[in-house]
Scaffold this motif. Structure first.
Motif, short mmCIF file in Angstrom:
data_model
loop_
_atom_site.label_atom_id
_atom_site.label_comp_id
_atom_site.label_asym_id
_atom_site.label_seq_id
_atom_site.Cartn_x
_atom_site.Cartn_y
_atom_site.Cartn_z
N ASN A 97 0.84 -1.19 0.00
CA ASN A 97 0.00 0.00 0.00
C ASN A 97 0.88 1.25 0.00
O ASN A 97 1.70 1.42 0.92
CB ASN A 97 -0.90 -0.01 1.25
N PRO A 98 0.75 2.14 -0.99
CA PRO A 98 1.57 3.35 -1.03
C PRO A 98 1.11 4.42 -0.04
O PRO A 98 1.82 5.40 0.19
CB PRO A 98 1.39 3.84 -2.47
N VAL A 99 -0.05 4.23 0.56
CA VAL A 99 -0.62 5.23 1.46
C VAL A 99 -0.04 5.09 2.86
O VAL A 99 0.07 3.98 3.39
CB VAL A 99 -2.16 5.11 1.51
N ASP A 100 0.33 6.21 3.47
CA ASP A 100 0.79 6.22 4.86
C ASP A 100 -0.43 6.01 5.75
O ASP A 100 -1.20 6.94 6.00
CB ASP A 100 1.47 7.55 5.19
N ARG A 101 -0.62 4.78 6.20
CA ARG A 101 -1.83 4.41 6.92
C ARG A 101 -1.98 5.18 8.23
O ARG A 101 -3.09 5.57 8.62
CB ARG A 101 -1.84 2.91 7.21
N ARG A 102 -0.88 5.37 8.93
CA ARG A 102 -0.96 6.05 10.23
C ARG A 102 -1.47 7.48 10.04
O ARG A 102 -2.34 7.94 10.79
CB ARG A 102 0.42 6.05 10.90
N THR A 103 -0.94 8.15 9.03
CA THR A 103 -1.40 9.51 8.74
C THR A 103 -2.85 9.51 8.29
O THR A 103 -3.67 10.32 8.73
CB THR A 103 -0.51 10.16 7.66
N ALA A 125 -7.82 14.42 1.37
CA ALA A 125 -8.40 14.21 0.04
C ALA A 125 -7.40 13.52 -0.89
O ALA A 125 -7.76 12.61 -1.65
CB ALA A 125 -8.83 15.55 -0.56
N ASP A 126 -6.13 13.93 -0.81
CA ASP A 126 -5.10 13.30 -1.63
C ASP A 126 -4.89 11.84 -1.23
O ASP A 126 -4.78 10.96 -2.10
CB ASP A 126 -3.78 14.07 -1.48
N LEU A 127 -4.87 11.57 0.06
CA LEU A 127 -4.70 10.20 0.53
C LEU A 127 -5.89 9.32 0.14
O LEU A 127 -5.73 8.15 -0.18
CB LEU A 127 -4.49 10.18 2.04
N GLU A 128 -7.07 9.91 0.15
CA GLU A 128 -8.26 9.15 -0.23
C GLU A 128 -8.23 8.79 -1.71
O GLU A 128 -8.65 7.70 -2.11
CB GLU A 128 -9.52 9.93 0.12
N ALA A 129 -7.71 9.70 -2.54
CA ALA A 129 -7.58 9.43 -3.97
C ALA A 129 -6.59 8.29 -4.21
O ALA A 129 -6.83 7.38 -5.02
CB ALA A 129 -7.13 10.69 -4.71
N VAL A 138 -5.97 -3.93 -5.44
CA VAL A 138 -6.20 -5.01 -4.49
C VAL A 138 -7.34 -5.92 -4.96
O VAL A 138 -7.26 -7.15 -4.83
CB VAL A 138 -6.50 -4.44 -3.08
N ALA A 139 -8.40 -5.32 -5.50
CA ALA A 139 -9.53 -6.11 -5.98
C ALA A 139 -9.07 -7.10 -7.05
O ALA A 139 -9.51 -8.26 -7.07
CB ALA A 139 -10.61 -5.19 -6.54
N GLU A 140 -8.19 -6.66 -7.91
CA GLU A 140 -7.66 -7.53 -8.96
C GLU A 140 -6.80 -8.64 -8.36
O GLU A 140 -6.88 -9.80 -8.78
CB GLU A 140 -6.85 -6.71 -9.96
#
Length: 345
Positions: A97-103, A125-129, A138-140
């Motif tokens: 996952n490229p998203v910083d989950r903690r943030t 908003a950027d993290l949600e995108a 992930v679905a794939e």
């Protein structure tokens, strides 16, 4: 195809287990002899009441792999868990996952509490995108991965003395496909869970949809609530399917201003599959999330009720109060377990 970092992940995971005393270096990770025979396995079933922990409690710990998470659970003295999706799916080779989950989750909590600045709104908003894009990837991956990996994970946890009673993957929201919902329930059964958990969607059509899949898979769908919980919060979902159930959060229930919090346990016990425990304050006291024993949530009384009535659902430690300086999540979960032991002694 397994991601390129899989060998590194397995190496780090094996190292974590070895340092925990759970793995012998001369044996396969999943072989029976790999478990040290005289290793003292945890036992957090206290006078008939199973105390568990949601692995979200260890989100502040540096290594979020399934192997490291197992070490945290065992070190905490807990023998049963509600397993979050990330460590399980990462173990099975899910793309990183490229998203910083903690943030990300910190900003989401702040938004829920109405405390976001304008800059934080943009960051969220950027993290949600980014999260939406990653969700498609992930679905794939879920379409093609082998559920056999979850059997291996279950064995590793069970061999260490830890059972998985609930699974909480990010697979049950309105935007998830039928295939993903079905996948999440099948994965849970592979892990040995008897229910999956999800945030209540406040959407009657969706709880009917989830209840249908739960019935098909013969596994319970337990809905978690925050401050929207009321005595009748789950009633529609319960009427829709015999496989819709409660993942009650007694701390949030108190913070929502509901009086008689023990009554919801008595009234709905037959439908409760697990209960999250935290010590929150009532609205008049600012709804704080405090070290156990300092808030307004009747945790001791709730545990004693479970013991007296012989309720079979587990009480799940959810560590959400601020970790004191110099401590860590494992130490604090140990303290929560000690609170339970004293209450149930």
């Amino acid at each position: 195809m397994k991601p390129k970092n899989l060998n590194r992940r397995k190496f780090l995971g094996s190292a974590a287990l070895a340092s925990a005393g759970l793995l012998l270096p001369t044996h396969s990770l999943f072989a029976g002899p790999a478990i040290i025979k005289n290793w003292k396995k945890p036992n957090s079933k206290i006078n008939g009441v199973q105390i568990g922990v949601i692995t979200y409690s260890f989100r502040s710990m540096p290594d979020q792999s399934a192997e490291a998470t197992l070490k945290y659970v065992v070190d905490s003295g807990v023998s049963a868990i509600e397993l979050m999706g990330d460590p399980a799916e990462s173990f099975a080779g899910r793309p990183e996952n490229p998203v910083d989950r903690r943030t990300y989750y910190g900003l989401r909590r702040s938004k829920r509490d109405g405390q976001l600045t304008e800059d934080q709104e943009k960051e969220l908003a950027d993290l949600e995108a980014q999260s939406k894009s990653y969700a498609k990837q992930v679905a794939e991956w879920r379409k093609n991965m082998s559920l056999e990996d979850f059997i291996k994970l279950r064995k590793m946890y069970n061999d260490a003395g830890v059972t998985i009673y609930a699974f909480k993957p990010n697979a049950f929201k309105q935007n998830h496909t039928d295939a993903e919902i079905d996948w999440g329930m099948k994965a849970a059964k592979m892990l040995g869970a008897n229910h999956v958990t999800v945030e209540h969607p406040s959407d009657d059509a969706h709880t009917a949809r989830l209840g249908k899949f739960a019935k098909q898979n013969k596994i319970y769908m337990a809905y978690h609530g925050h401050e929207q919980q009321t005595p009748t919060f789950w009633d529609t979902a319960l009427q829709q399917s015999d496989y819709n159930a409660l993942n009650l959060d007694i701390g949030h229930y108190v913070a929502a201003g509901n009086d008689q919090p023990l009554q919801i346990i008595k009234d709905k016990h037959a439908h409760i599959k697990s209960m999250h425990m935290k010590d929150r304050q009532v609205p008049a006291n600012s709804k704080g999330n405090l070290v156990w024993g300092n808030g307004d949530t009747p945790l001791k009384e709730a545990l004693q009720l479970m013991k007296t009535k012989k309720y079979k659902f587990p009480g799940t430690i959810e560590l959400e109060y601020e970790i004191p300086e110099g401590s860590n999540a494992v130490t604090e979960v140990q303290k929560c377990l000690a609170f339970c032991e004293k209450a149930l002694g």
